[in-house]
Design a protein around this motif. Structure first.
Motif, PDB file in Angstrom:
ATOM      1  N   MET A   1      42.532  37.932  38.676  1.00 25.67           N
ATOM      2  CA  MET A   1      42.963  36.758  37.929  1.00 25.67           C
ATOM      3  C   MET A   1      42.334  36.738  36.536  1.00 25.67           C
ATOM      4  O   MET A   1      43.030  36.509  35.558  1.00 25.67           O
ATOM      5  CB  MET A   1      42.591  35.491  38.689  1.00 25.67           C
ATOM      6  CG  MET A   1      42.948  34.236  37.913  1.00 25.67           C
ATOM      7  SD  MET A   1      42.296  32.790  38.715  1.00 25.67           S
ATOM      8  CE  MET A   1      42.098  31.741  37.328  1.00 25.67           C
TER       9      MET A   1
ATOM     10  N   LYS B   1      41.214  39.209  34.801  1.00 28.72           N
ATOM     11  CA  LYS B   1      41.726  40.316  33.978  1.00 28.72           C
ATOM     12  C   LYS B   1      42.991  39.863  33.254  1.00 28.72           C
ATOM     13  O   LYS B   1      43.137  40.062  32.052  1.00 28.72           O
ATOM     14  CB  LYS B   1      41.981  41.542  34.867  1.00 28.72           C
ATOM     15  CG  LYS B   1      42.696  42.665  34.169  1.00 28.72           C
ATOM     16  CD  LYS B   1      41.799  43.370  33.178  1.00 28.72           C
ATOM     17  CE  LYS B   1      42.508  44.602  32.650  1.00 28.72           C
ATOM     18  NZ  LYS B   1      42.400  44.743  31.227  1.00 28.72           N
ATOM     19  N   HIS B   2      43.900  39.251  33.979  1.00 29.86           N
ATOM     20  CA  HIS B   2      45.143  38.747  33.383  1.00 29.86           C
ATOM     21  C   HIS B   2      44.831  37.681  32.328  1.00 29.86           C
ATOM     22  O   HIS B   2      45.420  37.675  31.252  1.00 29.86           O
ATOM     23  CB  HIS B   2      46.055  38.174  34.469  1.00 29.86           C
ATOM     24  CG  HIS B   2      47.220  37.423  33.937  1.00 29.86           C
ATOM     25  ND1 HIS B   2      48.282  38.035  33.309  1.00 29.86           N
ATOM     26  CD2 HIS B   2      47.493  36.096  33.897  1.00 29.86           C
ATOM     27  CE1 HIS B   2      49.151  37.118  32.915  1.00 29.86           C
ATOM     28  NE2 HIS B   2      48.698  35.932  33.264  1.00 29.86           N
ATOM     29  N   LEU B   3      43.909  36.814  32.638  1.00 28.18           N
ATOM     30  CA  LEU B   3      43.542  35.738  31.726  1.00 28.18           C
ATOM     31  C   LEU B   3      42.888  36.289  30.459  1.00 28.18           C
ATOM     32  O   LEU B   3      43.193  35.849  29.347  1.00 28.18           O
ATOM     33  CB  LEU B   3      42.604  34.757  32.434  1.00 28.18           C
ATOM     34  CG  LEU B   3      42.291  33.455  31.727  1.00 28.18           C
ATOM     35  CD1 LEU B   3      43.564  32.693  31.374  1.00 28.18           C
ATOM     36  CD2 LEU B   3      41.410  32.590  32.615  1.00 28.18           C
ATOM     37  N   LYS B   4      42.023  37.279  30.614  1.00 18.94           N
ATOM     38  CA  LYS B   4      41.370  37.875  29.452  1.00 18.94           C
ATOM     39  C   LYS B   4      42.373  38.608  28.569  1.00 18.94           C
ATOM     40  O   LYS B   4      42.274  38.550  27.339  1.00 18.94           O
ATOM     41  CB  LYS B   4      40.240  38.801  29.890  1.00 18.94           C
ATOM     42  CG  LYS B   4      39.029  38.043  30.382  1.00 18.94           C
ATOM     43  CD  LYS B   4      37.902  38.969  30.755  1.00 18.94           C
ATOM     44  CE  LYS B   4      36.660  38.192  31.130  1.00 18.94           C
ATOM     45  NZ  LYS B   4      35.523  39.077  31.416  1.00 18.94           N
ATOM     46  N   ASP B   5      43.347  39.282  29.165  1.00 17.35           N
ATOM     47  CA  ASP B   5      44.394  39.934  28.372  1.00 17.35           C
ATOM     48  C   ASP B   5      45.199  38.896  27.583  1.00 17.35           C
ATOM     49  O   ASP B   5      45.516  39.102  26.414  1.00 17.35           O
ATOM     50  CB  ASP B   5      45.333  40.745  29.269  1.00 17.35           C
ATOM     51  CG  ASP B   5      44.679  41.997  29.826  1.00 17.35           C
ATOM     52  OD1 ASP B   5      43.650  42.447  29.267  1.00 17.35           O
ATOM     53  OD2 ASP B   5      45.199  42.534  30.817  1.00 17.35           O
ATOM     54  N   ALA B   6      45.500  37.780  28.230  1.00 13.91           N
ATOM     55  CA  ALA B   6      46.237  36.704  27.556  1.00 13.91           C
ATOM     56  C   ALA B   6      45.413  36.133  26.404  1.00 13.91           C
ATOM     57  O   ALA B   6      45.959  35.853  25.325  1.00 13.91           O
ATOM     58  CB  ALA B   6      46.595  35.603  28.556  1.00 13.91           C
TER      59      ALA B   6
END
Length: 86
Positions: free
Chosen positions: A1, A3-8
């Motif tokens: 979760m 990882k996705h948030l950090k990419d965003a």
């Protein structure tokens, strides 16, 4: 979760820096940074009720992402102006 948030957050930081630069122009660094942070935190892809908590939890990462985006944008400006630094 996260990882996705950090990419965003990284993508949002790029947009935030560009928007702040267009809105406030050169100088006014602290105002642009605050504007960029506010933009990123308001656009976090999480339910609104969790945004403040996530923003606090990842505040260092958000700050670093914005600084990286500023450095990247400045490097593009230098290349566009024909300046190179090695």
């Amino acid at each position: 979760m996260f990882k996705h948030l950090k990419d965003a957050i990284k993508q949002l930081a790029q947009s935030a820096v560009a928007i702040a630069e267009k809105a406030l122009g050169s100088s006014k660094g602290q105002e642009k940074k605050k504007m960029a942070i506010d933009y990123v935190t308001s656009k976090l892809p999480v339910p609104a009720i969790f945004r403040s908590f996530i923003a606090i939890l990842l505040s260092g990462f958000i700050d670093d992402s914005i600084e990286f985006a500023v450095d990247y944008m400045n490097s593009l400006k230098q290349k566009t102006n024909g300046e190179t630094y090695e």
